[in-house]
Each structure stands twice: as structure tokens, then as C-alpha cells.
Write a protein that holds these residues in place. Structure first.
Motif, mmCIF file in Angstrom:
data_model
loop_
_atom_site.group_PDB
_atom_site.id
_atom_site.type_symbol
_atom_site.label_atom_id
_atom_site.label_comp_id
_atom_site.label_asym_id
_atom_site.label_seq_id
_atom_site.Cartn_x
_atom_site.Cartn_y
_atom_site.Cartn_z
ATOM 1 N N GLU A 80 -2.652 -0.349 4.055
ATOM 2 C CA GLU A 80 -2.518 -0.357 5.486
ATOM 3 C C GLU A 80 -0.792 -0.973 5.653
ATOM 4 N N ARG A 81 -0.259 -1.786 4.799
ATOM 5 C CA ARG A 81 1.137 -2.093 5.092
ATOM 6 C C ARG A 81 2.143 -1.571 3.825
ATOM 7 N N THR A 82 3.037 -0.992 4.444
ATOM 8 C CA THR A 82 4.030 -0.570 3.526
ATOM 9 C C THR A 82 5.069 -1.757 3.236
ATOM 10 N N VAL A 83 5.468 -1.891 2.045
ATOM 11 C CA VAL A 83 6.173 -2.800 1.177
ATOM 12 C C VAL A 83 7.660 -2.385 0.943
ATOM 13 N N THR A 281 -5.867 0.448 -16.361
ATOM 14 C CA THR A 281 -6.037 1.760 -15.483
ATOM 15 C C THR A 281 -5.060 2.159 -14.550
ATOM 16 N N VAL A 282 -4.412 3.388 -14.514
ATOM 17 C CA VAL A 282 -3.547 3.737 -13.542
ATOM 18 C C VAL A 282 -4.177 4.171 -12.391
ATOM 19 N N VAL A 283 -3.898 3.626 -11.144
ATOM 20 C CA VAL A 283 -4.424 4.101 -9.698
ATOM 21 C C VAL A 283 -3.123 4.895 -9.170
ATOM 22 N N PRO A 284 -3.383 5.986 -9.205
ATOM 23 C CA PRO A 284 -1.940 6.663 -8.504
ATOM 24 C C PRO A 284 -1.707 6.849 -6.943
ATOM 25 N N GLY A 285 -0.606 6.511 -6.425
ATOM 26 C CA GLY A 285 -0.284 6.468 -5.118
ATOM 27 C C GLY A 285 -1.172 5.408 -4.261
ATOM 28 N N ALA A 286 -1.406 4.035 -5.297
ATOM 29 C CA ALA A 286 -2.282 2.918 -4.601
ATOM 30 C C ALA A 286 -1.334 2.084 -3.615
ATOM 31 N N TRP A 287 -0.014 2.248 -3.534
ATOM 32 C CA TRP A 287 0.666 1.432 -2.414
ATOM 33 C C TRP A 287 1.984 2.271 -1.989
ATOM 34 N N ARG A 288 2.669 1.838 -0.868
ATOM 35 C CA ARG A 288 3.719 2.484 -0.395
ATOM 36 C C ARG A 288 4.941 1.539 -0.449
ATOM 37 N N MET A 289 6.145 2.030 -0.758
ATOM 38 C CA MET A 289 7.292 1.139 -0.763
ATOM 39 C C MET A 289 8.429 1.988 -0.125
ATOM 40 N N PHE A 290 9.061 1.236 0.849
ATOM 41 C CA PHE A 290 10.148 1.950 1.659
ATOM 42 C C PHE A 290 11.373 2.305 0.390
ATOM 43 N N ALA A 291 11.659 3.454 0.628
ATOM 44 C CA ALA A 291 12.637 3.991 -0.447
ATOM 45 C C ALA A 291 13.634 5.189 0.108
#
Length: 291
Positions: A80-83, A281-291
Motif C-alpha cells: 500500500e505504501r511506496t518507500v 525465501t525470496v518474495v518477488p516484487g514484495a515492495w516498491r521503492m521510488f527509483a
């Protein structure tokens, strides 16, 4: 207008108030509505509860970023929140690996641009998370030696800690498996590294080919436990050429298990104690970052 919650630790890292204020000024001059949340002044959960839905900007280093991402993961809010990240820490390893500018104002402008990038997360069987790199063995032991030296020596403390650990460490008896394949060959292990990012300790490229968005962890296992071999490994590690050594195994995978003698662990620059067994364990695309 971007609505942001700016989280920082007033007592962590080597950056001063000027750098933090420069980043906050850039965000506000760019039109963002920023609520400041000094970590330690209030509980992080309380800050997030008071600002529902706001994206989060971390003004700090790997440790502060780790705490924020771990908290959002526990709360079920990573989706829900981008970091955003303004790197103000001592090592800033995750920033280096994602090519986030180390200049505070430049990094703040990336947050203002508002382009979210999905990133992977490593989650362990105790509920912990890894944003950048987790390593076990001599690297974590070096961090233990470096911790009391950081306030005086800054980044140089990592090198001093590595020297002290390298002289003393005989290695650990560990069983290391990646996606079911055993890597240690029954030999003593000097170091295990799992990389979502690339560097540790302020720029040492432990997993030089890692990518934070490919759905895989890069795994490095060093079996260089002899005195001369330890020295050779340390020299190559600093240059990122250690994967070429015969007593270093490198693979990529989605699930990594380490078990055996209690071994020190460092996750995202934070020491988490000694463990006898842990699975990531790798969780793909688990979070979002401003990039």
C-alpha cells in the motif's frame, strides 16, 4: 500533491542535521506535504497509524530502511505504501546497489519524481526480512568487532573489524542448501552471504552480480578457512573478485537454509545474534521503492 511520512533516526548514521534538512527542504519546495517522524520520539507503529496511506521516505541508512520495511511487512502495508530513500547512513549499501544518489537533495528529487520500482524481499522462517544482504560467519563477526569503533572511525571501522575477525576466526561447521542443493561439501564454512543487493560494510561487493528485482537471491559460500586462504579471500572480497576463487561457491536460488554450529548473523547491517538454523525465501516484487 505527494503526501509523505519522513522517518529518520536522530541518533544513527554519520550525516548531520544539515543533510537531513536539505532533503526535507527539497521535498517541500517540490510541492510535497511532508510529516516528519523522528524515530525514537514516537513508536513507528504509532507514526504509521497517524498517517494512513502516506508513502514513506526513509532519511537514514540500511538499518533504518530495514526497520521501516520490516514494520510495513509485519503490518501488511508493503503493497500500500511506496518507500523512498534518502541515504544518510554510514555505509549506505542498499543505496549504492540501487544507484540511489548519495546527495540528499538529489535523492529527494527522485522521490518527488514518483516512479515506483517493484523490488524483492527475503523473508526468514522467524518472520524477519532482508532488504539488501544477510551474511553469516566472519563478515558478521567483523561487524561485531566494528560496532564499538564506528562512532570514532566511521566507515574505516569495518576494515578494522574485518582484520580482527580474520585473525581469530576458524570457521563454522554448517550445512548450506540452496533450493535443496548442498553447497558446503561437508567442509568448514568461513562465510555465507545472501544478496538481494550488492555490497556490505560501506561498499564491499559480497554479491557483485545480485539484482534486487530478479526474483532470486545471489548466494556466496566461502570455504577459505586456512590462515593464508582467509587472507586471500579477504583481499579478493574487497575487490569483488572472490567468486573466481576455488574455495568459493556461488549460486542463485529462491530458498536458502543454513544450519549447524551457532553462527553470527548480520542482516542489512544489523547484528541479529547467533543462530543454529535459519531459512530465507525470496518474495518477488514484495515492495516498491521510488527509483
Amino acid at each position: 500533491m505527494a503526501e509523505l511520512l519522513a522517518i529518520y533516526n536522530e541518533h544513527a548514521g554519520s550525516a548531520g542535521d544539515d543533510a537531513r534538512n536539505a532533503a526535507l527542504r527539497t521535498l517541500r519546495d517540490g510541492g510535497a506535504d511532508v510529516v516528519e517522524a523522528p524515530a525514537g520520539q514516537k513508536d513507528l507503529d504509532e507514526m504509521l497509524d497517524a498517517c494512513p496511506g502516506r508513502d514513506v521516505v526513509v532519511l537514514g541508512g540500511d538499518g533504518t530502511l530495514h526497520v521501516v520495511v520490516a514494520t510495513l511487512h509485519r503490518r501488511g502495508e508493503l503493497g500500500e505504501r511506496t518507500v523512498g530513500l534518502v541515504p544518510l547512513g554510514t555505509g549506505n549499501d542498499f543505496a549504492r546497489g540501487t544507484k540511489t544518489p548519495l546527495d540528499p537533495a538529489e535523492a529527494a528529487r527522485i522521490v518527488l519524481a514518483g516512479r515506483p520500482r517493484p523490488l524483492d524481499l527475503m523473508v526468514d522462517d522467524e518472520g524477519g526480512v532482508v532488504v539488501n544482504v544477510v551474511h553469516l560467519g566472519i563478515g558478521a563477526e567483523a561487524s561485531e568487532q566494528a560496532t564499538p569503533l564506528k562512532p570514532v572511525l566511521g566507515r574505516i571501522a569495518y576494515s578494522v573489524g574485518a582484520l580482527l575477525a580474520g585473525v581469530r576466526s576458524p570457521g563454522w561447521r554448517l550445512r548450506v542448501t540452496v533450493d535443496g542443493r548442498r553447497l558446503d561439501g561437508g567442509r568448514k564454512v568461513l562465510m555465507v552471504g545472501l544478496g538481494n543487493g550488492i555490497t556490505i560494510g560501506g561498499g564491499t561487493p559480497l554479491t557483485p552480480r545480485a539484482r534486487p528485482d530478479d526474483g532470486m537471491a545471489d548466494v556466496v559460500v566461502s570455504l577459505a578457512t586456512g590462515p593464508l586462504n582467509r587472507l586471500v579471500y579477504a583481499l579478493h572480497l574487497r575487490r569483488g573478485t572472490h567468486p573466481t576463487l576455488r574455495d568459493v561457491v556461488t549460486v542463485r536460488g529462491r530458498e536458502v537454509t543454513v544450519q549447524g554450529e551457532p553462527v553470527p548473523v548480520n542482516a542489512d547491517g544489523e547484528l541479529t545474534g547467533h543462530v543454529g538454523r535459519r531459512r530465507w525465501t525470496v518474495v518477488p516484487g514484495a515492495w516498491r521503492m521510488f527509483a
